[in-house]
Design an enzyme around this catalytic site. Structure first.
Site, PDB file in Angstrom:
ATOM      1  CB  SER A 123      -0.879  -0.002   1.255  1.00  0.00           C
ATOM      2  OG  SER A 123      -1.409   1.274   1.487  1.00  0.00           O
ATOM      3  CD  GLU A 125      -2.065   5.131   5.125  1.00  0.00           C
ATOM      4  OE1 GLU A 125      -2.565   6.201   4.738  1.00  0.00           O
ATOM      5  OE2 GLU A 125      -1.539   5.000   6.254  1.00  0.00           O
ATOM      6  CE1 TYR A 147      -4.082  -1.656   5.568  1.00  0.00           C
ATOM      7  CE2 TYR A 147      -3.075   0.411   4.879  1.00  0.00           C
ATOM      8  CZ  TYR A 147      -3.660  -0.799   4.567  1.00  0.00           C
ATOM      9  OH  TYR A 147      -3.823  -1.147   3.248  1.00  0.00           O
TER      10      TYR A 147
HETATM   11  P1  NAP Z   1     -11.470  -4.444   2.056  1.00  0.00           P
HETATM   12  O1  NAP Z   1     -12.639  -4.117   1.195  1.00  0.00           O
HETATM   13  O2  NAP Z   1     -11.385  -3.879   3.432  1.00  0.00           O
HETATM   14  O3  NAP Z   1     -11.374  -6.044   2.156  1.00  0.00           O
HETATM   15  C1  NAP Z   1     -10.550  -6.678   3.112  1.00  0.00           C
HETATM   16  C2  NAP Z   1     -10.809  -8.168   3.054  1.00  0.00           C
HETATM   17  O4  NAP Z   1      -9.996  -8.817   4.049  1.00  0.00           O
HETATM   18  C3  NAP Z   1     -12.260  -8.583   3.352  1.00  0.00           C
HETATM   19  O5  NAP Z   1     -12.651  -9.549   2.413  1.00  0.00           O
HETATM   20  C4  NAP Z   1     -12.162  -9.195   4.734  1.00  0.00           C
HETATM   21  O6  NAP Z   1     -13.109 -10.199   4.953  1.00  0.00           O
HETATM   22  C5  NAP Z   1     -10.784  -9.834   4.675  1.00  0.00           C
HETATM   23  N1  NAP Z   1     -10.256 -10.163   5.999  1.00  0.00           N
HETATM   24  C6  NAP Z   1     -10.227  -9.381   7.107  1.00  0.00           C
HETATM   25  N2  NAP Z   1      -9.696 -10.059   8.141  1.00  0.00           N
HETATM   26  C7  NAP Z   1      -9.394 -11.304   7.690  1.00  0.00           C
HETATM   27  C8  NAP Z   1      -8.839 -12.459   8.290  1.00  0.00           C
HETATM   28  N3  NAP Z   1      -8.495 -12.495   9.583  1.00  0.00           N
HETATM   29  N4  NAP Z   1      -8.657 -13.566   7.525  1.00  0.00           N
HETATM   30  C9  NAP Z   1      -9.025 -13.559   6.204  1.00  0.00           C
HETATM   31  N5  NAP Z   1      -9.550 -12.490   5.584  1.00  0.00           N
HETATM   32  C10 NAP Z   1      -9.741 -11.369   6.321  1.00  0.00           C
HETATM   33  O7  NAP Z   1     -10.112  -4.037   1.318  1.00  0.00           O
HETATM   34  P2  NAP Z   1      -9.861  -3.691  -0.247  1.00  0.00           P
HETATM   35  O8  NAP Z   1     -10.069  -2.242  -0.449  1.00  0.00           O
HETATM   36  O9  NAP Z   1     -10.545  -4.679  -1.092  1.00  0.00           O
HETATM   37  O10 NAP Z   1      -8.281  -3.912  -0.321  1.00  0.00           O
HETATM   38  C11 NAP Z   1      -7.728  -5.195  -0.613  1.00  0.00           C
HETATM   39  C12 NAP Z   1      -6.295  -5.246  -0.092  1.00  0.00           C
HETATM   40  O11 NAP Z   1      -5.529  -4.220  -0.721  1.00  0.00           O
HETATM   41  C13 NAP Z   1      -6.140  -5.014   1.411  1.00  0.00           C
HETATM   42  O12 NAP Z   1      -5.057  -5.800   1.854  1.00  0.00           O
HETATM   43  C14 NAP Z   1      -5.786  -3.547   1.513  1.00  0.00           C
HETATM   44  O13 NAP Z   1      -5.069  -3.293   2.697  1.00  0.00           O
HETATM   45  C15 NAP Z   1      -4.940  -3.375   0.268  1.00  0.00           C
HETATM   46  N6  NAP Z   1      -4.920  -2.036  -0.328  1.00  0.00           N
HETATM   47  C16 NAP Z   1      -6.095  -1.420  -0.641  1.00  0.00           C
HETATM   48  C17 NAP Z   1      -6.057  -0.180  -1.248  1.00  0.00           C
HETATM   49  C18 NAP Z   1      -7.338   0.540  -1.628  1.00  0.00           C
HETATM   50  O14 NAP Z   1      -7.267   1.750  -1.894  1.00  0.00           O
HETATM   51  N7  NAP Z   1      -8.465  -0.149  -1.693  1.00  0.00           N
HETATM   52  C19 NAP Z   1      -4.821   0.416  -1.552  1.00  0.00           C
HETATM   53  C20 NAP Z   1      -3.653  -0.255  -1.229  1.00  0.00           C
HETATM   54  C21 NAP Z   1      -3.708  -1.500  -0.637  1.00  0.00           C
HETATM   55  P3  NAP Z   1     -14.596  -9.892   5.545  1.00  0.00           P
HETATM   56  O15 NAP Z   1     -15.148  -8.792   4.696  1.00  0.00           O
HETATM   57  O16 NAP Z   1     -15.308 -11.138   5.321  1.00  0.00           O
HETATM   58  O17 NAP Z   1     -14.381  -9.511   6.955  1.00  0.00           O
HETATM   59  N1  GDD Z   2     -12.371   7.361   6.444  1.00  0.00           N
HETATM   60  C1  GDD Z   2     -12.464   8.683   6.620  1.00  0.00           C
HETATM   61  N2  GDD Z   2     -13.583   9.196   7.205  1.00  0.00           N
HETATM   62  N3  GDD Z   2     -11.445   9.467   6.212  1.00  0.00           N
HETATM   63  C2  GDD Z   2     -11.569  10.800   6.371  1.00  0.00           C
HETATM   64  C3  GDD Z   2     -12.703  11.390   6.945  1.00  0.00           C
HETATM   65  C4  GDD Z   2     -13.756  10.546   7.397  1.00  0.00           C
HETATM   66  O1  GDD Z   2     -14.772  10.980   7.921  1.00  0.00           O
HETATM   67  N4  GDD Z   2     -12.527  12.730   6.938  1.00  0.00           N
HETATM   68  C5  GDD Z   2     -11.343  12.975   6.379  1.00  0.00           C
HETATM   69  N5  GDD Z   2     -10.748  11.810   6.039  1.00  0.00           N
HETATM   70  C6  GDD Z   2      -9.407  11.671   5.445  1.00  0.00           C
HETATM   71  C7  GDD Z   2      -8.496  10.702   6.206  1.00  0.00           C
HETATM   72  O2  GDD Z   2      -7.969  11.342   7.376  1.00  0.00           O
HETATM   73  C8  GDD Z   2      -7.448  10.421   5.128  1.00  0.00           C
HETATM   74  O3  GDD Z   2      -6.494  11.442   5.115  1.00  0.00           O
HETATM   75  C9  GDD Z   2      -8.256  10.480   3.827  1.00  0.00           C
HETATM   76  O4  GDD Z   2      -9.517  11.101   4.151  1.00  0.00           O
HETATM   77  C10 GDD Z   2      -8.524   9.128   3.183  1.00  0.00           C
HETATM   78  O5  GDD Z   2      -9.029   8.259   4.184  1.00  0.00           O
HETATM   79  P1  GDD Z   2      -9.605   6.799   3.811  1.00  0.00           P
HETATM   80  O6  GDD Z   2     -10.604   6.901   2.740  1.00  0.00           O
HETATM   81  O7  GDD Z   2     -10.000   6.153   5.094  1.00  0.00           O
HETATM   82  O8  GDD Z   2      -8.347   6.062   3.133  1.00  0.00           O
HETATM   83  P2  GDD Z   2      -6.805   5.986   3.523  1.00  0.00           P
HETATM   84  O9  GDD Z   2      -6.055   6.816   2.534  1.00  0.00           O
HETATM   85  O10 GDD Z   2      -6.591   6.259   4.951  1.00  0.00           O
HETATM   86  O11 GDD Z   2      -6.495   4.433   3.297  1.00  0.00           O
HETATM   87  C11 GDD Z   2      -6.962   3.769   2.101  1.00  0.00           C
HETATM   88  O12 GDD Z   2      -5.953   3.845   1.114  1.00  0.00           O
HETATM   89  C12 GDD Z   2      -4.745   3.156   1.427  1.00  0.00           C
HETATM   90  C13 GDD Z   2      -3.783   3.371   0.253  1.00  0.00           C
HETATM   91  O13 GDD Z   2      -3.136   4.612   0.372  1.00  0.00           O
HETATM   92  C14 GDD Z   2      -7.295   2.323   2.485  1.00  0.00           C
HETATM   93  O14 GDD Z   2      -7.927   1.692   1.386  1.00  0.00           O
HETATM   94  C15 GDD Z   2      -6.045   1.542   2.826  1.00  0.00           C
HETATM   95  O15 GDD Z   2      -6.372   0.170   3.004  1.00  0.00           O
HETATM   96  C16 GDD Z   2      -5.064   1.683   1.637  1.00  0.00           C
HETATM   97  O16 GDD Z   2      -3.878   0.957   1.880  1.00  0.00           O
END
Ligand code: NAP
Ligand code: GDD
Length: 328
Positions: A123, A125, A147
């Site tokens: 990520s 992050e 995280y």
């Molecule tokens: P998400 O919607 O939060 O999905 C996370 C998944 O992990 C869910 O299917 C959840 O299952 C499963 N999980 C949680 N705890 C678990 C456990 N103990 N054992 C097995 N599975 C478990 O995340 P996403 O947005 O699809 O992201 C997919 C991956 O990419 C994550 O690793 C995230 O950190 C990473 N990532 C995401 C982003 C982004 O912007 N979306 C960016 C960079 C990296 P349940 O729903 O059934 O609880």
């Molecule tokens: N969730 C949330 N809720 N975020 C808020 C809010 C609120 O009410 N108000 C402001 N924010 C700001 C957060 O402080 C952060 O700076 C930004 O919005 C984005 O927050 P999120 O959407 O929660 O995503 P993230 O950037 O912290 O993390 C996501 O992206 C990562 C990749 O850079 C997640 O998908 C992570 O799993 C992923 O790795």
């Protein structure tokens, strides 16, 4: 026929990846944790061919058993506690699932079949308090949340198993990617769902935290294509996946509210509960390596992404109003 196992199949990316792999002729298994997981029916409805196998990233033997059952050629480790806000409140659990969960999957691969190709969901992050802008594969990490720290562990243990045991193990360093399937806890979906409810008179205000944070937001459907491409290369490597554009939360608000004919200033209120103990101020990725080596590029622009998420939430909330229940 190739067989893929996806951890995190019930999440946003798991669903898109399952669709993509199925469309490309894969037999797809999804690892499902917990009992009676309500998201299973969603996966079954959207990707009917997927099979499920029980397992948990906290449980080593269940991962070994899952690999023995599925005999996959490819494993995509998308499972994680992925919400940064929650990771501050459940730091130890986040370390166990998001960090140590990675080495448990790698150990299962080493035990069952070292030929399995492995994708780790790293990520942006990890860059945290960024050392350079834009961020690329060489940019040093400085995570700002439990995280982010757990993801750095997952990233380096993937690299370590590649170097130590010659596994085909890759990390995709993915910047934020969103969609109509994004969880409601993340800021983009919270905003688009809030816009829909305000538009339809179901809610008046939307409470948010830091509006100054800037993110490189892309479309999730594009990002799962990159995951698959990484495992098709001759050699395992790590890649940054990003659009190369950054926008603040405030800009997201402006585009989302104005798309629905509203002014965000009339509805958004500040709530300190949504501020984080440490913040990532600015992310913007340089995906040159992915563009040149994988031939990957994003297809959905920032305004188009916001518009499709707002339109989708308005449709969902209208349908919910018709049925007399709130759409989740
Ligand atoms: P998400 O919607 O939060 O999905 C996370 C998944 O992990 C869910 O299917 C959840 O299952 C499963 N999980 C949680 N705890 C678990 C456990 N103990 N054992 C097995 N599975 C478990 O995340 P996403 O947005 O699809 O992201 C997919 C991956 O990419 C994550 O690793 C995230 O950190 C990473 N990532 C995401 C982003 C982004 O912007 N979306 C960016 C960079 C990296 P349940 O729903 O059934 O609880
Ligand atoms: N969730 C949330 N809720 N975020 C808020 C809010 C609120 O009410 N108000 C402001 N924010 C700001 C957060 O402080 C952060 O700076 C930004 O919005 C984005 O927050 P999120 O959407 O929660 O995503 P993230 O950037 O912290 O993390 C996501 O992206 C990562 C990749 O850079 C997640 O998908 C992570 O799993 C992923 O790795």
């Amino acid at each position: 026929m190739k067989t893929a196992l996806i951890t995190g199949i019930t999440g946003q990316d798991g669903l898109y990846l399952a669709e993509h792999l199925t469309a490309n002729g894969y037999s797809v298994y999804g690892l499902v944790h917990g009992q009676n997981n309500p998201r299973l029916s969603v996966v079954e409805r959207i990707v009917p061919g997927v099979e499920f196998v029980e397992g948990d990233l906290l449980d080593q033997s269940s991962l070994i058993a899952a690999l023995e059952t599925c005999q996959p050629s490819d494993v995509y480790n998308l499972g994680a506690i992925s919400f940064v806000g929650l990771s501050f409140k459940q730091a130890v659990l986040t370390g166990e699932v998001t960090g140590l969960g990675v080495v448990r999957v790698l150990e299962a691969i080493r035990t069952v079949n070292k030929e399995i190709r492995f994708y780790q969901a790293s990520s942006s992050e990890m860059f945290g308090k960024v050392r350079e802008t834009p961020q690329n594969e060489q940019t040093p990490f400085h995570p700002r949340s439990p995280y982010g720290v757990a993801k750095v562990y997952g990233h380096y243990i993937t690299l370590n198993y590649r170097e130590s045991y010659n596994l085909f193990a890759c990390s995709g360093i993915l910047f934020n990617h969103e969609s109509e399937r994004r969880g409601h806890e993340f800021v983009t979906r919270k905003i688009t769902n809030g816009v829909a409810k305000i538009k339809l008179g179901m809610q008046k205000q939307l409470a948010l935290g830091n509006l100054d944070a800037q993110r490189d937001w892309g479309y999730a459907g594009d990002y799962v294509r990159a995951m698959h491409l990484m495992l098709q290369q001759d050699a395992p490597e790590d890649y940054v996946i990003a659009t190369g554009e950054t926008h603040s939360v405030r800009e997201f608000l402006e585009v989302a509210f104005s798309h629905a004919g509203l002014k965000w200033e009339d509805h958004v209120v500040s709530d300190p509960r949504f501020l984080r103990p440490a913040e990532v101020d600015l992310l913007i990725g340089d995906a040159t390596k992915a563009r040149t080596r994988l031939g990957w590029q994003p297809t959905v622009s920032f305004p188009a992404l916001v518009a499709r998420m707002v339109d989708n939430d308005i449709r969902l909330q209208e349908a919910a109003l018709r049925r007399g229940v709130e759409e989740l």
